[in-house]
Design a protein around this motif. Sequence first.
Motif, PDB file in Angstrom:
ATOM      1  N   THR A 169      18.533  67.612 115.351  1.00  0.00           N
ATOM      2  CA  THR A 169      17.950  66.892 114.212  1.00  0.00           C
ATOM      3  C   THR A 169      18.749  67.085 112.937  1.00  0.00           C
ATOM      4  O   THR A 169      19.004  66.121 112.193  1.00  0.00           O
ATOM      5  CB  THR A 169      16.493  67.327 113.990  1.00  0.00           C
ATOM      6  OG1 THR A 169      15.727  67.018 115.160  1.00  0.00           O
ATOM      7  CG2 THR A 169      15.884  66.593 112.805  1.00  0.00           C
ATOM      8  N   ARG A 190      18.299  60.749 119.515  1.00  0.00           N
ATOM      9  CA  ARG A 190      17.828  62.109 119.740  1.00  0.00           C
ATOM     10  C   ARG A 190      17.040  62.228 121.045  1.00  0.00           C
ATOM     11  O   ARG A 190      17.058  63.267 121.699  1.00  0.00           O
ATOM     12  CB  ARG A 190      16.963  62.555 118.552  1.00  0.00           C
ATOM     13  CG  ARG A 190      16.453  63.976 118.626  1.00  0.00           C
ATOM     14  CD  ARG A 190      15.719  64.361 117.357  1.00  0.00           C
ATOM     15  NE  ARG A 190      14.610  63.461 117.059  1.00  0.00           N
ATOM     16  CZ  ARG A 190      13.882  63.514 115.947  1.00  0.00           C
ATOM     17  NH1 ARG A 190      14.180  64.405 115.009  1.00  0.00           N
ATOM     18  NH2 ARG A 190      12.892  62.662 115.742  1.00  0.00           N
ATOM     19  N   ARG A 243      16.630  58.360 115.753  1.00  0.00           N
ATOM     20  CA  ARG A 243      15.500  58.981 116.458  1.00  0.00           C
ATOM     21  C   ARG A 243      15.569  58.683 117.955  1.00  0.00           C
ATOM     22  O   ARG A 243      15.289  59.552 118.791  1.00  0.00           O
ATOM     23  CB  ARG A 243      14.175  58.493 115.871  1.00  0.00           C
ATOM     24  CG  ARG A 243      13.858  59.051 114.487  1.00  0.00           C
ATOM     25  CD  ARG A 243      12.421  58.771 114.093  1.00  0.00           C
ATOM     26  NE  ARG A 243      12.129  57.353 113.987  1.00  0.00           N
ATOM     27  CZ  ARG A 243      12.281  56.646 112.879  1.00  0.00           C
ATOM     28  NH1 ARG A 243      12.734  57.220 111.768  1.00  0.00           N
ATOM     29  NH2 ARG A 243      11.979  55.362 112.859  1.00  0.00           N
ATOM     30  N   ASN A 252      20.396  64.149 110.741  1.00  0.00           N
ATOM     31  CA  ASN A 252      20.076  63.994 109.324  1.00  0.00           C
ATOM     32  C   ASN A 252      21.344  63.931 108.478  1.00  0.00           C
ATOM     33  O   ASN A 252      21.452  63.131 107.544  1.00  0.00           O
ATOM     34  CB  ASN A 252      19.207  65.166 108.849  1.00  0.00           C
ATOM     35  CG  ASN A 252      17.747  64.996 109.212  1.00  0.00           C
ATOM     36  OD1 ASN A 252      17.268  63.871 109.358  1.00  0.00           O
ATOM     37  ND2 ASN A 252      17.040  66.102 109.365  1.00  0.00           N
TER      38      ASN A 252
END
Length: 267
Positions: free
Chosen positions: A251, A94, A91, A255
């Motif tokens: 994302t 990102r 996260r 993932n």
Amino acid sequence: MKEHIIEVLQQIEREYDVKVLYACESGSRAWGFSSMESDYDVRFLYVHTKEWYLSIDQGRDVLEVPSQDSLSIPVHPQLDMSGWELTKALRLFRKSNPPFFEWLHSDIVYYEKYSTLEKLLAIEPKVFSPVTCLYHYVSMAKRNFRSYLLEEEVHHKKYFTVLRPLLAGKWIILNHAFPPIEFEILVQELVSVGPVRQSIEELISRKRARLDQSSKLEPPIRVLNDYLQQEIEYMESMMKDMKASDKNTSTHLLNNIFRELLEQAWL
């Protein structure tokens, strides 16, 4: 020390039921101006078991050994270890988090499994934001300059806390890429030969020779203070003309990395 670091990482795996994916050096040893007494600032990524991720409650996503989390084996007093759980790290990745980028660009890697570093660096162009990283480094340089170097007497070792982020920001402006971690590379590439560079090189020599006692106060280095002030003002003006990139669309890639590493770690 590397053998001890790996031993501690393996013990963390056993006692906290995790798998370590990557571990590197962060701090003065990675920056290239450590002394014999410098700490080993080890930063690592880890992944929990699949069951941990299937809980309705989010668990703690940081491990800090030995400051917050204990082990049943002795840990060397110069060793400071801090780890991020994988989804937390992704996260932040990102969001183009500069400290995490520094982990990935460290030249001192102690441990890696499942091609973790290769996977993350492959999508770095998708998440890297020059504006985000530049703002981080310029803000750090400005804050430290005001906090440490504007008195009649200062600690000369504090110049590194301004010079390093300032040169990192300058690299981003010139290259639109994340900067090298090693401080001397930044100096050689970005600071012209002359009084400023000479002063920086003298500071590096003193740091390595342990002549920069933290308790010693000295007059500021005027040529450096003038340089830092001018560069901070220049980079702040440059930031006004830089625009943030469009909304991050990485994302699904992150993932996939998470799922792949989770599967590989717990086969």
